[in-house]
Design a protein around this motif. Sequence first.
Motif, short mmCIF file in Angstrom:
data_model
loop_
_atom_site.label_atom_id
_atom_site.label_comp_id
_atom_site.label_asym_id
_atom_site.label_seq_id
_atom_site.Cartn_x
_atom_site.Cartn_y
_atom_site.Cartn_z
N ARG A 4 56.57 -33.06 -77.41
CA ARG A 4 55.96 -33.87 -76.34
C ARG A 4 56.43 -35.32 -76.47
O ARG A 4 56.39 -35.89 -77.56
N ILE A 5 56.85 -35.87 -75.36
CA ILE A 5 57.35 -37.24 -75.35
C ILE A 5 56.52 -38.08 -74.39
O ILE A 5 56.17 -37.63 -73.30
N LEU A 6 56.20 -39.29 -74.83
CA LEU A 6 55.45 -40.23 -73.99
C LEU A 6 56.38 -41.39 -73.61
O LEU A 6 56.95 -42.05 -74.48
N ILE A 7 56.53 -41.62 -72.30
CA ILE A 7 57.34 -42.73 -71.80
C ILE A 7 56.40 -43.83 -71.30
O ILE A 7 55.53 -43.56 -70.45
N VAL A 8 56.58 -45.05 -71.81
CA VAL A 8 55.68 -46.16 -71.46
C VAL A 8 56.50 -47.29 -70.84
O VAL A 8 57.33 -47.91 -71.51
N ASP A 9 56.28 -47.54 -69.56
CA ASP A 9 56.99 -48.61 -68.86
C ASP A 9 56.22 -48.90 -67.57
O ASP A 9 55.74 -47.96 -66.94
N ILE A 57 59.04 -53.26 -73.72
CA ILE A 57 58.27 -54.37 -74.32
C ILE A 57 57.43 -55.08 -73.26
O ILE A 57 56.21 -55.18 -73.38
N ASN A 58 58.09 -55.56 -72.21
CA ASN A 58 57.41 -56.42 -71.23
C ASN A 58 56.63 -55.59 -70.21
O ASN A 58 57.22 -55.01 -69.30
N MET A 59 55.33 -55.54 -70.39
CA MET A 59 54.46 -54.80 -69.46
C MET A 59 53.17 -55.59 -69.28
O MET A 59 52.73 -56.29 -70.20
N PRO A 60 52.54 -55.46 -68.11
CA PRO A 60 51.24 -56.11 -67.92
C PRO A 60 50.15 -55.38 -68.71
O PRO A 60 50.36 -54.27 -69.18
N VAL A 61 49.00 -56.00 -68.82
CA VAL A 61 47.79 -55.47 -69.47
C VAL A 61 47.97 -55.43 -71.00
O VAL A 61 47.26 -56.10 -71.73
N MET A 62 48.88 -54.59 -71.48
CA MET A 62 49.19 -54.57 -72.92
C MET A 62 50.68 -54.29 -73.07
O MET A 62 51.18 -53.26 -72.60
N ASN A 63 51.40 -55.23 -73.72
CA ASN A 63 52.85 -55.04 -73.84
C ASN A 63 53.18 -54.10 -75.00
O ASN A 63 52.30 -53.63 -75.74
N GLY A 64 54.48 -53.83 -75.16
CA GLY A 64 54.92 -52.85 -76.15
C GLY A 64 54.64 -53.28 -77.59
O GLY A 64 54.34 -52.45 -78.45
#
Lengths: 131, 156
Positions: A4-9, A57-64
């Motif tokens: 299982r892979i989680l992609i966060v962006d 890395i650069n994301m709103p709410v909580m970054n990487g």
Amino acid sequence: VSYRILIVDDSPVSRKMVRRAVQMSGLEVGDIIEAGNGQEALAALADSWVDVVLADINMPVMNGIEMVAEMIKRDFMAATPVVIISSEQAKERVQALKAMGVSAYLPKPFRPEQIKEVVGGLLRAKKGAES
Amino acid sequence: VSDAPSTDQLALIAEQLLAQAAFVFAELSQEELSDADTMHVARVSIKGEEAWQLTLAVQTNLGRELAGNLLGIEETSDEAGDASADAVGEMANILAGALAAEFHGPEGPCRIGIPTLTLDSGAKIQAALAAAERKASFTTENGSRLAVFLTPEGTS
């Protein structure tokens, strides 16, 4: 065994680009789940097992970076490998992330082969450790 | 003397990245944008010792092409249409990363922001482009227009 892979962006286009690269890689990947920021990622990690996290890395709410720091605090997430995929290339930031325990860093634009090489290596290491 | 990339560096990096990341091949152009053009616009901050804002503006049909090429889907599809603004933001993000490395080199601390996306008229972008010190304007092989420029943060 499929992983299982989680992609966060925060960018849906970027998530789709990473998803496509993972799907084209030929790796034994099962579910691919997505999160739009670090906070959503932590919720997904708390909800179900994930083998590798691919995060911007650069994301709103909580970054990487904040997400990795929070993962370290939680025993059941601390060992989950994290690969940062970002357009930021400053060496001091890459070194800081690796010092925090990030497994690998891929600069954007990435090639699908780079995803295969990095994620494949992490999954092989995980398989080896589990067998 | 500013550490910001020169107009020539900006043009070269933009041209190379468009081809490398999105298979969009473009040549420098002097033709002005007009009110008839509608542009997807992405703005990204680049902060090191100096703070700059990168603006990438592309005609809406080129936004579809960027989305199609980045995602490997037909540019005429609904999905490409829905993703076109975000694709311009992602392209601006990639470009900002390359320019940030150019500002201070790989050793220098430099942060890039989250792209903000708008839809603007070509005339508005042309006015901003005319005022920018570092700028490049292109025409793609399909005849679409795009512009990229750097302005000191807080001035645009």
